[in-house]
Design a protein around this motif. Structure first.
Motif, PDB file in Angstrom:
ATOM      1  N   ARG A 148     -14.259  14.096 -63.572  1.00  0.00           N
ATOM      2  CA  ARG A 148     -14.648  13.969 -64.971  1.00  0.00           C
ATOM      3  C   ARG A 148     -13.529  14.512 -65.862  1.00  0.00           C
ATOM      4  O   ARG A 148     -12.943  15.542 -65.556  1.00  0.00           O
TER       5      ARG A 148
ATOM      6  N   SER B 208     -16.279  12.610 -70.052  1.00  0.00           N
ATOM      7  CA  SER B 208     -17.718  12.842 -69.978  1.00  0.00           C
ATOM      8  C   SER B 208     -18.064  14.322 -70.104  1.00  0.00           C
ATOM      9  O   SER B 208     -19.182  14.710 -69.847  1.00  0.00           O
TER      10      SER B 208
ATOM     11  N   ARG C 138     -22.339  17.866 -71.523  1.00  0.00           N
ATOM     12  CA  ARG C 138     -22.174  16.940 -70.400  1.00  0.00           C
ATOM     13  C   ARG C 138     -22.745  15.605 -70.837  1.00  0.00           C
ATOM     14  O   ARG C 138     -23.808  15.554 -71.450  1.00  0.00           O
ATOM     15  N   MET C 139     -22.027  14.532 -70.542  1.00  0.00           N
ATOM     16  CA  MET C 139     -22.481  13.200 -70.967  1.00  0.00           C
ATOM     17  C   MET C 139     -22.906  12.390 -69.740  1.00  0.00           C
ATOM     18  O   MET C 139     -22.429  12.621 -68.633  1.00  0.00           O
TER      19      MET C 139
ATOM     20  N   LYS D  58     -24.946  26.766 -63.880  1.00  0.00           N
ATOM     21  CA  LYS D  58     -24.285  26.541 -62.597  1.00  0.00           C
ATOM     22  C   LYS D  58     -23.873  25.079 -62.438  1.00  0.00           C
ATOM     23  O   LYS D  58     -22.721  24.777 -62.116  1.00  0.00           O
ATOM     24  N   THR D  59     -24.816  24.157 -62.687  1.00  0.00           N
ATOM     25  CA  THR D  59     -24.464  22.746 -62.499  1.00  0.00           C
ATOM     26  C   THR D  59     -23.424  22.312 -63.527  1.00  0.00           C
ATOM     27  O   THR D  59     -22.579  21.474 -63.239  1.00  0.00           O
TER      28      THR D  59
ATOM     29  N   LEU E 198     -20.139  23.533 -62.311  1.00  0.00           N
ATOM     30  CA  LEU E 198     -19.779  22.748 -61.123  1.00  0.00           C
ATOM     31  C   LEU E 198     -19.269  21.372 -61.525  1.00  0.00           C
ATOM     32  O   LEU E 198     -18.247  20.913 -61.023  1.00  0.00           O
ATOM     33  N   SER E 199     -19.999  20.715 -62.460  1.00  0.00           N
ATOM     34  CA  SER E 199     -19.543  19.402 -62.927  1.00  0.00           C
ATOM     35  C   SER E 199     -18.171  19.534 -63.569  1.00  0.00           C
ATOM     36  O   SER E 199     -17.359  18.622 -63.515  1.00  0.00           O
TER      37      SER E 199
ATOM     38  N   ASN F  55     -15.678  21.175 -60.277  1.00  0.00           N
ATOM     39  CA  ASN F  55     -15.738  20.675 -58.904  1.00  0.00           C
ATOM     40  C   ASN F  55     -16.655  19.461 -58.772  1.00  0.00           C
ATOM     41  O   ASN F  55     -17.189  19.215 -57.710  1.00  0.00           O
ATOM     42  N   GLY F  56     -16.846  18.713 -59.860  1.00  0.00           N
ATOM     43  CA  GLY F  56     -17.838  17.642 -59.851  1.00  0.00           C
ATOM     44  C   GLY F  56     -17.461  16.461 -58.987  1.00  0.00           C
ATOM     45  O   GLY F  56     -18.310  15.691 -58.586  1.00  0.00           O
TER      46      GLY F  56
ATOM     47  N   GLU G  72     -16.746  14.130 -56.030  1.00  0.00           N
ATOM     48  CA  GLU G  72     -17.146  14.110 -54.617  1.00  0.00           C
ATOM     49  C   GLU G  72     -15.960  13.660 -53.789  1.00  0.00           C
ATOM     50  O   GLU G  72     -15.472  12.543 -53.939  1.00  0.00           O
TER      51      GLU G  72
END
Lengths: 315, 327
Positions: B28, B91, B110-111, B163-164, B167-168, B171-172, B174
């Motif tokens: 992102r 995003s 966050r989008m 946290k999320t 993370l996004s 480290n978002g 994959e």
């Protein structure tokens, strides 16, 4: 020989790579993340904050690194690559999932016939030149016939027979055909996906509707309004009639549809007053007639007194 | 909203294809936006956060009138966020703003699909910059390790959102593989000790002003040999170090979140190799053959059909008694 000191130092070293906690640390290797679910120790937090945070972070990182180093490993030039598993707690995506593309006409046909997709090389072997040449594009093989310096002419050919022109026209026709098919595929894909509202088209329709209702919303219903230059005449909806000659089938279907429409509750053409009980007898009228206009209560009383009288006589 | 463009040449088509939604998404991109007023603290914090996020980071150097939590101007703020998101194919947003009421505020946005999914505002209480610590720094573009310490990150909705979000942010993406020698730094997020009222069942009822502080620290890692395959880890503070308090927030719309959490269908190959959960009683042996185990219920042997013989029909005594009765 006393090896206890060596053993102790070894054990100490080994201890430093294992992390003991009351609750086990949760490692999500896909996101390189470790979560420590243990509550924060108040004493060490108050005592020395930076030291406390660093030791916490070290323990967590050690646990994460240990689990990462135990993953299956691929060798590469840059060093060992750990293969990561799928995430345990996935994060929200940034964009929606891609929609599957509708298959082209060829893909549909190939699927029906079970034809496997074969990848065609961009290069082709040229026997004469003994090298690989492009199939199309720069110095493409598809233009070989047009560009070679000598071409065989059939016997008794026309005087204006031009083999180069014929080859070129054929190639151009192939390109045009392919383009036409491509357009067809795009059009088909769009018409199949037109079930979803397309915002731009919707907006256009909306504006047209608003404009047409505004034009007839004056006192003269738009009749004596000033016309703008180049303004088109408003077009209404044209009436459409069925043709006079129809098959028996369609006529029967239409009639049945009309009957069922008349019969349906939602659009009943004549609504009957709802009355309880049997609908063939108008109860109110019948009571009025029998009681000679006195009403149901009077009739009931009369009937009761008669019964009493009858029973008394019998005794 | 930007008009959708039909590609007129191959270059435009390539650029549009790069932006099209993909099954496995790229990293992102984050945009760092300055609000109407940003002090030195916010500027430095944003600079450091951006240094950690590089190369997927865009900085807006001019001031912008943007207040996503303000009810009066939230719609214009959100529409500008959406516009920037579409324009830059980004995003994530970090908005820095300093006001008298909320000094040194950072808003993480966050989008999803060009619309705002959720927002989170934090106040910077204390910060140490990257440049203040004369220690080795990580290489830009390397993936950080993330460490979250506190039970609140698994129990409390506000901290789970934080946290999320982080993370996004870092480290978002994959990824299927990671180079183990490239793990250079760790971002550690920790909380102050949990106050007792958060341990009760109705944690939401507690006032949000007194949520425990969040400490974000970044360290570079050193791998020391331990005598085993797994190295021993030592950390050195790298900076930035932030002490944050949680302020306002906006939860994700459940419908939009459901859309955002949709996963692609697992391929058959992946299911066999054990990615999906529907892999019960199946295993692939060394020859690569798929082997299954079937569970059959207990068999009722009384109903078993055997060869019919006169001698086996019913009990002998029964038949005897029957015969005597008929006679």
């Amino acid at each position: 020989m006393d090896v206890s000191s060596i053993l102790a130092s070894h054990a100490e070293k080994y201890k430093s790579i294992t992390v003991e906690k009351a609750n086990p640390l949760e490692v999500d290797a896909a996101y390189l993340t470790v979560t420590d679910p243990n509550p924060i120790d108040v004493d060490s937090y108050d005592n020395d904050l930076e030291e406390h945070l660093q030791s916490l972070a070290r323990d967590g990182t050690q646990a994460l690194i240990s689990s990462l180093f135990q993953l299956p490993i691929n060798r590469s030039d840059d060093g060992p690559l750990a293969q990561l598993p799928a995430p345990i707690a996935p994060l929200p995506r940034a964009k929606h999932l891609p929609k599957p593309k509708p298959p082209t006409k060829w893909e549909q046909f190939a699927a029906a016939k079970g034809i496997q997709h074969k990848k065609r090389d961009k290069k082709e072997w040229d026997e004469e030149r003994q090298e690989w040449v492009n199939r199309w594009g720069r110095d493409g093989k598809n233009r070989q016939l047009e560009e070679q310096w000598i071409t065989e002419v059939p016997l008794h050919a026309d005087i204006d027979h031009d083999p180069r022109k014929i080859a070129r026209d054929e190639r151009k026709a192939r390109v045009a055909k392919n383009q036409k098919q491509q357009q067809g595929n795009i059009a088909r894909a769009q018409s199949s996906s037109s079930a979803q509202p397309q915002p731009r088209e919707e907006r256009k329709k909306d504006i047209d509707r608003t404009l047409s209702s505004a034009r007839v919303s004056t006192a003269s219903m738009g009749r004596f309004d000033k016309k703008l230059e180049g303004e088109k005449k408003m077009r209404g909806v044209k009436r459409k009639f069925d043709s006079n000659e129809q098959g028996g089938d369609s006529e029967r279907k239409n009639s049945l549809a009309l009957l069922s429409k008349m019969d349906s509750d939602s659009r009943k053409m004549r609504t009957r007053p709802s009355s309880g009980g049997d609908e063939t007898v108008n109860v109110r009228k019948a009571v009025k007639f029998v009681s000679k206009g006195k009403g149901a209560v009077a009739m009931g009383k009369e009937a009761a007194s008669k019964k009493k009288f009858k029973s008394g006589k019998r005794k | 909203m930007l008009r959708t463009v039909k590609p007129k040449n191959a270059r435009v088509k390539r650029a549009l294809d790069a932006r099209a939604p993909k099954e496995v998404e790229d990293d992102r991109t984050a945009i760092f936006v300055k609000g109407t007023h940003t002090g030195e603290v916010v500027n430095n914090v944003m600079k450091d956060l951006m240094a950690l996020k590089r190369p997927c980071a865009i900085s807006f150097s001019k001031k912008n009138e943007i207040r996503p939590f303000d009810t009066a101007s939230s719609s214009t703020s959100i529409s500008s966020l959406e516009f920037w998101s579409a324009k830059n194919d980004a995003s994530l947003f970090v908005i820095g703003q300093t006001t008298k009421k909320r000094p040194n505020a950072l808003t993480f946005v966050r989008m999803f699909d060009g619309r705002v999914l959720d927002m989170l505002e934090v106040g910077v209480e204390k910060s140490v910059n990257m440049n203040d610590l004369k220690t080795p720094k990580s290489t830009p573009g390397h993936k950080p390790l993330m460490h979250f310490a506190s039970e609140l990150f698994t129990t409390h909705p506000r901290f789970m959102q934080l946290k999320t979000m982080l993370l996004s942010f870092y480290n978002g993406e994959e990824i299927s593989e990671i180079c183990l020698s490239g793990l250079e730094h760790v971002i550690s997020v920790s909380c102050a000790p949990t106050p007792p009222y958060l341990n009760t069942a109705d944690a939401d009822a507690a006032p949000s002003t007194s949520l425990p502080k969040v400490h974000i620290r970044t360290y570079t890692t050193r791998f020391l040999s331990s005598g085993t395959k797994v190295p021993r880890v030592e950390l050195t503070p790298m900076g930035p170090s932030l002490d944050l308090t949680l302020w306002r927030h906006q939860e994700a719309d459940p419908e939009m979140l459901k859309q955002a959490m949709k996963r692609p269908k697992l391929k058959k190959q992946d299911i066999e190799s054990g990615l999906g959960k529907k892999r019960k009683n199946m295993e692939v042996d060394e020859m690569g053959d798929l082997r299954g185990r079937i569970h059959v219920g207990a068999q009722d042997l009384n109903k078993l059909q055997t060869r019919k013989m006169k001698g086996l029909k019913g009990d002998v005594d029964e038949r005897e008694s029957k015969r005597s009765k008929t006679e």
